[in-house]
Motif scaffolding. Structure first.
Motif, short mmCIF file in Angstrom:
data_model
loop_
_atom_site.label_atom_id
_atom_site.label_comp_id
_atom_site.label_asym_id
_atom_site.label_seq_id
_atom_site.Cartn_x
_atom_site.Cartn_y
_atom_site.Cartn_z
N PRO A 283 41.24 -10.27 -26.70
CA PRO A 283 42.05 -10.53 -27.89
C PRO A 283 42.24 -12.02 -28.18
O PRO A 283 42.16 -12.45 -29.33
N GLY A 284 42.45 -12.80 -27.14
CA GLY A 284 42.65 -14.23 -27.34
C GLY A 284 41.43 -14.92 -27.88
O GLY A 284 41.51 -15.73 -28.82
N ALA A 285 40.26 -14.63 -27.30
CA ALA A 285 39.01 -15.25 -27.75
C ALA A 285 38.67 -14.83 -29.17
O ALA A 285 38.24 -15.65 -30.00
N PHE A 286 38.88 -13.55 -29.48
CA PHE A 286 38.56 -13.06 -30.81
C PHE A 286 39.52 -13.65 -31.85
O PHE A 286 39.11 -14.00 -32.95
N TRP A 287 40.80 -13.78 -31.48
CA TRP A 287 41.78 -14.39 -32.39
C TRP A 287 41.42 -15.85 -32.66
O TRP A 287 41.48 -16.30 -33.81
N ALA A 288 41.04 -16.57 -31.63
CA ALA A 288 40.67 -17.98 -31.80
C ALA A 288 39.44 -18.11 -32.70
O ALA A 288 39.38 -19.00 -33.56
N LEU A 289 38.47 -17.21 -32.52
CA LEU A 289 37.28 -17.23 -33.35
C LEU A 289 37.64 -16.98 -34.81
O LEU A 289 37.10 -17.64 -35.71
#
Length: 213
Positions: free
Chosen positions: A73-79
């Motif tokens: 979730p964190g990586a996808f949100w940052a992207l």
């Protein structure tokens, strides 16, 4: 060659690719915008930058890294934040600088072919919907249990580029021809500037609402 899918699979993939290439997106908006503003070479530079991004996305899918990004979730949100922010920045540039629709010379060396290529690459890599698309699109044409699946994914990802070129390249050439008419009408040109800014902003909103499924 075990990495080459059956002819029926390739045909189905080709039909799907043509349909997808005709669907408007931020990549195509950028190609057309740069061709209108700086000519066909700038449009093609952006297009080849995005095609380079397609190669990288294909590699990520084949290696399973895209699944890890979506699962985090964190990586996808940052992207999503970076991708949407990049499109908003392009929209701001379109309004502030008129998408470089100024006479030749304004903008100078800052708008080199390499910079246009890098812009096309960036708009492609920072679009989480592209990752989601390739994660759901490419695997449909490969059997999960096939030991040659990674090679077939690479093959189809590479094939996507020449199949899409007959759709994207004529649009860039048509925009280059239309740009001559735009330069004769500053008011119409300014309307097009705001139109592209609005389209980029709309795609930014779509990116922010993308769900990792």
């Amino acid at each position: 060659m075990d990495f080459v899918p059956e002819s029926a699979v390739i045909f189905q993939f080709a039909v799907a690719t043509f349909i997808i290439a005709l669907t408007p997106g931020p990549d195509m908006t950028l190609f057309v915008g740069r061709a209108l503003s700086q000519g066909k070479m700038a449009g093609f530079a952006c297009m080849f930058g995005a095609m380079t991004g397609i190669l990288l996305h294909t590699s990520l899918v084949a290696l399973g890294l895209s699944a890890l990004i979506v699962a985090s979730p964190g990586a996808f949100w940052a992207l999503k934040i970076f991708g949407a922010g990049y499109l908003v920045w392009l929209a701001y540039q379109a309004i502030r600088n008129g998408s470089a629709f100024a006479p030749e010379g304004k903008g100078g060396p800052g708008r080199s072919l390499f910079k246009n290529w890098a812009t096309g690459l960036g708009i492609n890599l920072l679009n989480p919907k592209i990752i989601l698309f390739f994660m759901t699109f490419l695997p449909q044409f490969v059997s999960p249990g096939d030991p040659n699946a990674p090679g077939q994914l690479f093959f189809l990802g590479l094939l996507f580029i020449p199949l899409a070129l007959p759709i994207t390249a004529p649009m860039v050439l048509a925009a280059d021809g239309f740009s001559k008419l735009l330069r004769k009408s500053p008011k119409v040109t300014r309307v097009v500037d705001y139109l592209f800014a609005g389209v980029f902003s709309a795609f930014a909103v779509k990116i922010l609402t993308a769900q990792a499924r």
